[in-house]
Design an enzyme around this catalytic site. Structure first.
Site, short mmCIF file in Angstrom:
data_model
loop_
_atom_site.label_atom_id
_atom_site.label_comp_id
_atom_site.label_asym_id
_atom_site.label_seq_id
_atom_site.Cartn_x
_atom_site.Cartn_y
_atom_site.Cartn_z
N HIS A 1 -6.04 -1.62 1.62
CA HIS A 1 -5.57 -2.36 0.44
C HIS A 1 -6.00 -1.70 -0.87
CE1 HIS A 1 -5.49 -6.10 3.22
NE2 HIS A 1 -4.26 -5.65 3.09
N GLU B 1 1.31 -3.16 -6.42
CA GLU B 1 1.10 -1.84 -5.82
C GLU B 1 2.12 -0.84 -6.35
OE1 GLU B 1 -0.69 -3.13 -1.47
OE2 GLU B 1 1.45 -3.42 -1.89
N ASN C 1 7.43 1.36 -0.72
CA ASN C 1 6.35 0.62 -0.07
C ASN C 1 6.83 0.15 1.30
OD1 ASN C 1 4.19 -0.99 0.64
ND2 ASN C 1 4.02 -1.96 -1.36
N ARG D 1 3.86 4.92 -0.46
CA ARG D 1 2.58 4.35 -0.03
C ARG D 1 2.28 4.72 1.42
NH1 ARG D 1 1.77 -1.34 2.40
NH2 ARG D 1 -0.50 -1.53 2.52
N ARG E 1 -4.06 -11.28 12.66
CA ARG E 1 -5.13 -10.41 13.13
C ARG E 1 -6.42 -11.20 13.23
NH1 ARG E 1 -4.13 -5.88 8.63
NH2 ARG E 1 -1.88 -5.69 8.93
#
Length: 353
Positions: A140, A340, A7, A51, A199
């Site tokens: 996501h 994940e 990841n 990923r 962000r």
């Protein structure tokens, strides 16, 4: 099959070794240039899953990586310039360190391949949409996919209408109908939607155009929207824990930043519920979603008109996966630990099976 999950972040890397029963044998984390020594410290895997943030429209399922796939992934780097190169670098280092071990690419955008055209289409000139592939991709997805799976396990059946809140440094929401993504807040890039750590989330597109017209370089506008906006732009830090502490001390700037954060979160969550035509379950995941009971409590209060209510004691004491629904609530409210790595491992097994 023992699977190594990879990841990559923009500057960091997390590795997990997952046994066939889903248990984590070992974990390792470090800088992305330390791949080889990190792999050397772990047991030998049977396969590797990496990923990738962006799969474009071409990759909607995990795929075994070969030269042709790598070339297509490189072509997508411009769509996720902070993350795609990091994943490509990690993939290159991993395959060099583990020659002969099959590598599978797993994609955050894949979960949102089910978006209907009405949700995925921007009202832009057709020639731009066709030439540049301008559409809502959503992100996501690996986190959402796991949250859907875990929600089914926790409730014994999958709710018809679920809003999942992935709240972390990057943040987004997804409207999930019978396990399928039908709307999401991030779009062509991970900049759209909620207020995030650094962000901006959604802004009037005229603002960056106006800034560029008045002499601000496009590269500076991009850097500011990615790295100097969001909570950092509002409160001077993107760390929600620090902002929460300052807000509890009645710091006016921190309180105002939380108001902006929750205003956008409330509006977007209600929009996701409207897409679904109602709400049966509200699921929180991601670093903030899992660990900040105040965020969960405030959003539940904001969505009380939809029948959402959390139990204060359960919510404050939630640790790991938890049901924090208040008695009598019309909507089930869950906290799901983001995994994940387990979703990547599952994707690798399905791909190689």
């Amino acid at each position: 099959m023992r699977i190594l999950t990879v990841n990559p972040g923009s500057s960091s890397l997390k590795l997990s070794m997952i046994d066939p029963d889903g248990s984590v044998v070992t974990e390792n984390a470090g800088a992305r240039h330390e791949v080889a020594p990190m792999v050397a410290d772990m047991p030998a895997p049977d396969a590797v899953g990496v990923r990738f943030v962006h799969g474009g429209t071409g990759f909607t399922e995990p795929v075994v990586v070969d030269a042709a796939v790598t070339e297509r992934l490189e072509a997508l780097a411009d769509l996720a310039p902070l993350h795609q190169p990091a994943s490509l670098h990690a993939l290159s280092e991993i395959t060099a360190a583990l020659p002969g071990v099959p590598a599978v690419a797993c994609f955050d955008t894949a979960f949102h391949a089910t978006l209907p055209d009405a949700a995925a289409t921007y009202a832009l000139p057709a020639e731009w949409r066709e030439r540049f592939g301008l559409r809502r991709y959503g992100f996501h997805g690996l986190s959402y996919s796991y949250a859907v799976r875990r929600t089914r396990e926790m409730l014994g059946a999958l709710p018809t209408r679920t809003v999942i809140c992935h709240l972390g440094s990057g943040a987004s929401l997804a409207a999930v109908a019978d396990g399928r993504s039908v709307d999401t807040t991030m779009g062509f890039t991970p900049l759209e939607g909620l207020v995030m750590a650094s962000r901006a989330g959604s802004v009037d597109p005229g603002i960056p155009l106006w800034l560029i017209k008045h002499g601000v370089e496009a590269s500076e506008v991009n850097e500011a929207l990615e790295s100097r906006s969001g909570l950092r732009g509002l409160a001077g830090t993107g760390d929600m824990r620090e902002i929460r502490e300052r807000a509890e001390a009645r710091d006016a700037v921190a309180l105002a930043a939380l108001d902006v954060y929750h205003h956008r979160l409330r509006a977007c969550a209600a929009a996701m519920a409207a897409t679904l035509g109602g709400l049966d379950a509200l699921v929180f995941t991601g670093g903030v979603g899992e660990h900040d009971p105040s965020v969960r409590h405030r959003l539940a209060e904001d969505l009380a008109f939809l029948g959402v209510s959390v139990d204060p004691a359960r919510n404050d004491g939630a640790h790991g996966d938890a049901d924090v629904t208040a008695p009598g609530s019309a909507v089930r409210v869950l906290v799901v630990t983001a995994r994940e790595d387990l979703e990547i491992a599952d994707g690798v097994r399905r791909c190689l099976r």
